[in-house]
Design a protein around this motif. Structure first.
Motif, PDB file in Angstrom:
ATOM      1  N   THR A  77       0.935  -1.195  -0.113  1.00 56.04           N
ATOM      2  CA  THR A  77      -0.059   0.047   0.107  1.00 56.04           C
ATOM      3  C   THR A  77       1.090   1.257  -0.067  1.00 56.04           C
ATOM      4  O   THR A  77       1.844   1.250   0.761  1.00 56.04           O
ATOM      5  N   ILE A  78       0.566   2.188  -0.846  1.00 52.85           N
ATOM      6  CA  ILE A  78       1.481   3.428  -1.088  1.00 52.85           C
ATOM      7  C   ILE A  78       0.287   4.567  -0.526  1.00 52.85           C
ATOM      8  O   ILE A  78      -0.669   4.530  -1.137  1.00 52.85           O
ATOM      9  N   THR A  79       0.714   5.504   0.417  1.00 47.48           N
ATOM     10  CA  THR A  79      -0.285   6.304   0.836  1.00 47.48           C
ATOM     11  C   THR A  79       0.730   7.846   0.785  1.00 47.48           C
ATOM     12  O   THR A  79       1.824   7.853   1.073  1.00 47.48           O
ATOM     13  N   ASP A  80       0.043   8.720   0.638  1.00 42.60           N
ATOM     14  CA  ASP A  80       0.394  10.226   0.394  1.00 42.60           C
ATOM     15  C   ASP A  80       0.494  10.578   2.108  1.00 42.60           C
ATOM     16  O   ASP A  80      -0.663  10.825   2.548  1.00 42.60           O
TER      17      ASP A  80
ATOM     18  N   ARG B  76       4.448   6.908   1.874  1.00 45.23           N
ATOM     19  CA  ARG B  76       4.769   5.794   2.725  1.00 45.23           C
ATOM     20  C   ARG B  76       4.587   4.572   2.174  1.00 45.23           C
ATOM     21  O   ARG B  76       3.246   4.385   1.466  1.00 45.23           O
ATOM     22  N   MET B  77       5.409   3.540   2.049  1.00 42.45           N
ATOM     23  CA  MET B  77       5.100   2.243   1.512  1.00 42.45           C
ATOM     24  C   MET B  77       5.146   1.212   2.912  1.00 42.45           C
ATOM     25  O   MET B  77       6.014   0.910   3.315  1.00 42.45           O
ATOM     26  N   ALA B  78       3.884   0.664   2.717  1.00 40.26           N
ATOM     27  CA  ALA B  78       3.707  -0.321   3.845  1.00 40.26           C
ATOM     28  C   ALA B  78       3.523  -1.777   3.083  1.00 40.26           C
ATOM     29  O   ALA B  78       2.528  -1.916   1.988  1.00 40.26           O
ATOM     30  N   PHE B  79       4.330  -2.726   3.609  1.00 36.76           N
ATOM     31  CA  PHE B  79       4.190  -4.057   2.831  1.00 36.76           C
ATOM     32  C   PHE B  79       4.254  -5.120   3.403  1.00 36.76           C
ATOM     33  O   PHE B  79       4.930  -5.103   4.692  1.00 36.76           O
ATOM     34  N   ALA B  80       3.718  -6.386   3.337  1.00 39.45           N
ATOM     35  CA  ALA B  80       3.737  -7.253   4.114  1.00 39.45           C
ATOM     36  C   ALA B  80       4.722  -8.396   3.102  1.00 39.45           C
ATOM     37  O   ALA B  80       4.769  -8.556   2.102  1.00 39.45           O
TER      38      ALA B  80
ATOM     39  N   VAL C  32       3.574  -5.816   9.360  1.00 44.42           N
ATOM     40  CA  VAL C  32       3.701  -4.995   8.107  1.00 44.42           C
ATOM     41  C   VAL C  32       4.692  -4.097   8.233  1.00 44.42           C
ATOM     42  O   VAL C  32       5.095  -3.356   9.361  1.00 44.42           O
ATOM     43  N   GLU C  33       5.710  -4.020   7.403  1.00 42.91           N
ATOM     44  CA  GLU C  33       6.978  -3.263   7.268  1.00 42.91           C
ATOM     45  C   GLU C  33       6.618  -1.998   6.446  1.00 42.91           C
ATOM     46  O   GLU C  33       5.902  -1.907   5.654  1.00 42.91           O
ATOM     47  N   GLN C  34       7.197  -0.948   7.280  1.00 46.51           N
ATOM     48  CA  GLN C  34       6.940   0.443   6.336  1.00 46.51           C
ATOM     49  C   GLN C  34       8.275   1.053   6.159  1.00 46.51           C
ATOM     50  O   GLN C  34       9.186   1.021   6.848  1.00 46.51           O
ATOM     51  N   VAL C  35       8.337   1.846   5.024  1.00 49.27           N
ATOM     52  CA  VAL C  35       9.407   2.931   4.927  1.00 49.27           C
ATOM     53  C   VAL C  35       8.825   4.264   4.036  1.00 49.27           C
ATOM     54  O   VAL C  35       7.930   4.220   3.490  1.00 49.27           O
ATOM     55  N   LEU C  36       9.421   5.269   4.725  1.00 44.96           N
ATOM     56  CA  LEU C  36       9.106   6.757   4.211  1.00 44.96           C
ATOM     57  C   LEU C  36      10.321   7.052   3.292  1.00 44.96           C
ATOM     58  O   LEU C  36      11.332   6.740   3.311  1.00 44.96           O
ATOM     59  N   PHE C  37       9.663   7.684   2.065  1.00 43.32           N
ATOM     60  CA  PHE C  37      10.204   8.236   1.181  1.00 43.32           C
ATOM     61  C   PHE C  37      10.027   9.658   0.978  1.00 43.32           C
ATOM     62  O   PHE C  37       8.981   9.999   1.062  1.00 43.32           O
ATOM     63  N   ARG C  38      11.088  10.697   0.920  1.00 39.19           N
ATOM     64  CA  ARG C  38      10.968  12.012   1.113  1.00 39.19           C
ATOM     65  C   ARG C  38      11.077  12.306  -0.419  1.00 39.19           C
ATOM     66  O   ARG C  38      12.147  11.921  -1.031  1.00 39.19           O
ATOM     67  N   LEU C  39      10.139  13.065  -1.239  1.00 36.60           N
ATOM     68  CA  LEU C  39      10.322  13.133  -2.740  1.00 36.60           C
ATOM     69  C   LEU C  39      11.037  14.509  -2.782  1.00 36.60           C
ATOM     70  O   LEU C  39      10.973  15.513  -1.855  1.00 36.60           O
ATOM     71  N   ASN C  40      11.788  14.419  -3.803  1.00 40.34           N
ATOM     72  CA  ASN C  40      12.585  15.619  -4.270  1.00 40.34           C
ATOM     73  C   ASN C  40      12.353  16.375  -5.629  1.00 40.34           C
ATOM     74  O   ASN C  40      12.362  15.814  -6.628  1.00 40.34           O
ATOM     75  N   GLY C  41      11.821  17.700  -5.507  1.00 42.29           N
ATOM     76  CA  GLY C  41      11.872  18.682  -6.707  1.00 42.29           C
ATOM     77  C   GLY C  41      10.993  17.983  -7.697  1.00 42.29           C
ATOM     78  O   GLY C  41       9.811  17.193  -7.645  1.00 42.29           O
ATOM     79  N   ASP C  42      11.163  18.330  -8.927  1.00 42.33           N
ATOM     80  CA  ASP C  42      10.320  18.263 -10.123  1.00 42.33           C
ATOM     81  C   ASP C  42      10.508  16.785 -10.667  1.00 42.33           C
ATOM     82  O   ASP C  42       9.583  16.348 -11.475  1.00 42.33           O
TER      83      ASP C  42
END
Length: 102
Positions: free
Chosen positions: A2-5, A12-16, A23-33
């Motif tokens: 599951t991907i959530t804003d 946030r990517m949450a996956f089994a 359920v494991e989760q990883v946060l990604f910070r988006l960069n620019g354009d």
């Protein structure tokens, strides 16, 4: 998976993972354009395998790239497995996947 804003510029990517009870989760910070993100830190997951062994997998370089409706995730990391008879082995891996929004 599951991907959530989460908030401004974070997803946030949450996956089994098979055989892993949580359920494991990883946060990604988006960069620019470019709409690409990089996870900070090392993410490790521990799983008890069906054969009685225990595997620890650590993603040491995790990236996610958004392009319209497509998300591509790449990772580089290492793993360590201890078998039920206490023998162990370790190695590195490179992997990734691509998914589309439904």
């Amino acid at each position: 998976m599951t991907i959530t804003d989460e908030d401004e510029g974070t997803i946030r990517m949450a996956f089994a993972i098979r055989d892993l009870p949580r359920v494991e989760q990883v946060l990604f910070r988006l960069n620019g354009d470019l709409r690409s993100g990089t996870a900070s830190g090392t993410y490790c997951f521990v799983a008890q395998q069906m054969d009685g062994s225990t595997r620890t997998t650590c993603c040491e370089q995790c990236t996610a790239t958004l392009d319209g409706q497509t998300l591509t995730q790449r990772q580089v990391g290492r793993f360590h497995t201890v078998a039920a008879d206490d023998t162990s082995y370790a190695g590195t891996y490179v992997g990734g996947w691509t998914g589309s929004r439904r």
